[in-house]
Design a protein around this motif. Sequence first.
Motif, PDB file in Angstrom:
ATOM      1  N   PRO A  27     -12.406  -9.604 -11.771  1.00 26.41           N
ATOM      2  CA  PRO A  27     -13.593  -9.056 -12.451  1.00 26.41           C
ATOM      3  C   PRO A  27     -14.722 -10.065 -12.594  1.00 26.41           C
ATOM      4  O   PRO A  27     -15.890  -9.677 -12.695  1.00 26.41           O
ATOM      5  N   THR A  28     -14.366 -11.359 -12.568  1.00 23.62           N
ATOM      6  CA  THR A  28     -15.390 -12.388 -12.718  1.00 23.62           C
ATOM      7  C   THR A  28     -15.889 -12.925 -11.381  1.00 23.62           C
ATOM      8  O   THR A  28     -16.656 -13.887 -11.361  1.00 23.62           O
ATOM      9  N   ALA A  29     -15.456 -12.315 -10.275  1.00 23.39           N
ATOM     10  CA  ALA A  29     -15.933 -12.755  -8.951  1.00 23.39           C
ATOM     11  C   ALA A  29     -17.437 -12.533  -8.853  1.00 23.39           C
ATOM     12  O   ALA A  29     -17.993 -11.652  -9.518  1.00 23.39           O
ATOM     13  N   VAL A  41       0.838  -1.199   0.000  1.00 22.98           N
ATOM     14  CA  VAL A  41       0.000   0.000   0.000  1.00 22.98           C
ATOM     15  C   VAL A  41       0.871   1.246   0.000  1.00 22.98           C
ATOM     16  O   VAL A  41       0.621   2.211  -0.739  1.00 22.98           O
ATOM     17  N   GLU A  42       1.899   1.251   0.813  1.00 22.23           N
ATOM     18  CA  GLU A  42       2.821   2.393   0.840  1.00 22.23           C
ATOM     19  C   GLU A  42       3.438   2.656  -0.524  1.00 22.23           C
ATOM     20  O   GLU A  42       3.645   3.801  -0.923  1.00 22.23           O
ATOM     21  N   ARG A  43       3.712   1.597  -1.239  1.00 22.55           N
ATOM     22  CA  ARG A  43       4.350   1.721  -2.543  1.00 22.55           C
ATOM     23  C   ARG A  43       3.350   2.102  -3.632  1.00 22.55           C
ATOM     24  O   ARG A  43       3.727   2.446  -4.744  1.00 22.55           O
ATOM     25  N   GLY A  44       2.057   1.996  -3.320  1.00 26.35           N
ATOM     26  CA  GLY A  44       1.031   2.338  -4.292  1.00 26.35           C
ATOM     27  C   GLY A  44       0.590   1.173  -5.154  1.00 26.35           C
ATOM     28  O   GLY A  44      -0.233   1.332  -6.061  1.00 26.35           O
ATOM     29  N   THR A  45       1.122  -0.012  -4.870  1.00 20.67           N
ATOM     30  CA  THR A  45       0.742  -1.198  -5.623  1.00 20.67           C
ATOM     31  C   THR A  45      -0.698  -1.591  -5.303  1.00 20.67           C
ATOM     32  O   THR A  45      -1.431  -2.073  -6.178  1.00 20.67           O
ATOM     33  N   LEU A  46      -1.083  -1.433  -4.070  1.00 11.68           N
ATOM     34  CA  LEU A  46      -2.452  -1.655  -3.605  1.00 11.68           C
ATOM     35  C   LEU A  46      -2.902  -0.431  -2.819  1.00 11.68           C
ATOM     36  O   LEU A  46      -2.084   0.411  -2.431  1.00 11.68           O
ATOM     37  N   ARG A  47      -4.185  -0.345  -2.559  1.00 16.10           N
ATOM     38  CA  ARG A  47      -4.763   0.686  -1.704  1.00 16.10           C
ATOM     39  C   ARG A  47      -5.579   0.002  -0.625  1.00 16.10           C
ATOM     40  O   ARG A  47      -6.021  -1.137  -0.781  1.00 16.10           O
ATOM     41  N   TRP A  48      -5.802   0.689   0.487  1.00 15.40           N
ATOM     42  CA  TRP A  48      -6.666   0.111   1.519  1.00 15.40           C
ATOM     43  C   TRP A  48      -8.065  -0.132   0.965  1.00 15.40           C
ATOM     44  O   TRP A  48      -8.751  -1.059   1.385  1.00 15.40           O
ATOM     45  N   ASP A  49      -8.483   0.707  -0.010  1.00 21.39           N
ATOM     46  CA  ASP A  49      -9.812   0.542  -0.573  1.00 21.39           C
ATOM     47  C   ASP A  49      -9.798  -0.199  -1.915  1.00 21.39           C
ATOM     48  O   ASP A  49     -10.791  -0.182  -2.656  1.00 21.39           O
ATOM     49  N   SER A  50      -8.681  -0.853  -2.254  1.00 23.98           N
ATOM     50  CA  SER A  50      -8.675  -1.734  -3.426  1.00 23.98           C
ATOM     51  C   SER A  50      -9.751  -2.796  -3.244  1.00 23.98           C
ATOM     52  O   SER A  50      -9.899  -3.356  -2.147  1.00 23.98           O
ATOM     53  N   THR A  51     -10.480  -3.099  -4.296  1.00 26.50           N
ATOM     54  CA  THR A  51     -11.602  -4.036  -4.165  1.00 26.50           C
ATOM     55  C   THR A  51     -11.318  -5.375  -4.833  1.00 26.50           C
ATOM     56  O   THR A  51     -10.462  -5.479  -5.731  1.00 26.50           O
TER      57      THR A  51
END
Length: 384
Positions: free
Chosen positions: A105-107, A89-99
């Motif tokens: 996409p097929t979930a 998250v710090e690196r910007g690869t993910l976010r706390w609000d990444s879904t």
Amino acid sequence: MRPLLALLAPLLLALPTAAQTPAKVDLSAVDARMQSIVARYRLDGASLWVSKNGQPVLTRHYGGYGPTTRIPIASASKWVSALVLARLVERGTLRWDSTVGEWWPTAPADKRAITLAQLFSHTSGLPGDESGCLGNPLTTLQACAGQILAGPMIAAPGSAFAYGGLSMQVAGAMAERATGRNWDALFDAEVRRPLELSATDYGFTSTAPGNVPMTNPRVPGGVRTTLDDYRRLMAMWQADGVIRDGAQTGQRYLAPATIRAMQRDLATGTAKVDVPDVPQSVDGWGYGFGFWLLPTGRAGGPMLESSPGAFGFQGWVDGTAGIAGVFMVQDTNARMAPEAAALQSELVRLLDPPRFTQSAGAATHTAPSSGPQAGRGRLRSQAK
């Protein structure tokens, strides 16, 4: 058995003080308590590390345990795994609000809005469960996450707290998808190497030496480690994200803002569907990003953070008392949680006498006859 809150009372009600680490403290009572625990429960051994205001004051082994003893730590793994995600998250690869929907996409439609923060705080709406593919060595983390996402929901995302490992397994698979690297490589890059953890992996019950890579690591509970390795994590956390050991001593590992984000209580306002009985007896408990938050009695002040495992292992950081520790045992949390709580109170008495005296003399808070969520869901006898 005395309620856990009663055992924690001197610690939880403590008031802040600027006291520094005592130059000389008689820790014979701590030794006696640890030796008694080993003898009474017929344990193979035990180990203890304690730090006061960032300065180590005790590192001791009891019974058959020593510096190289490595054991599985069950849910104490959650704090370890949370660090991998926090760095991404710090690196910007993910976010706390990444879904989930961004990476699957097929979930099923009811899973797509679940966020990374919800996945790692038991508020995703997925069942509080430890069954199914978790830890199955014959599958992969991606396949396991897909199986979990194909299963049922018990609530809308963010509406219920259900303690379990399924959601955290999905979070680990999300990290793999976001980076294109497997979990073992991510753990090596984000935790093992920067913190110099020489004996920590997700081998869980394996007795093989060195690092044992797992195709389906149990993200929420599969770590095995040593006292020295885990105390490096607690020392870093106590130093608000600064590394305290090894070649990178003094280097920042996590930004304070990242730690503050991880300390948010995401359980507040949710329906308590599935909660272990240990926090049940502590009024005002919460849950952050991979660890429990217990009140210290100072309004708006630091919480006591801990992540106990099913076998009794526990690391904790008490921001009010300035004490961090690692209690290393392999038994059951049902028996060891009260012992750890009594030990924590003893350490506050010895290392922070003014705080202990004030809190003990106040006598204004008593243990409730039932937990804060009594009657509001299924309880568990121990953390998984």
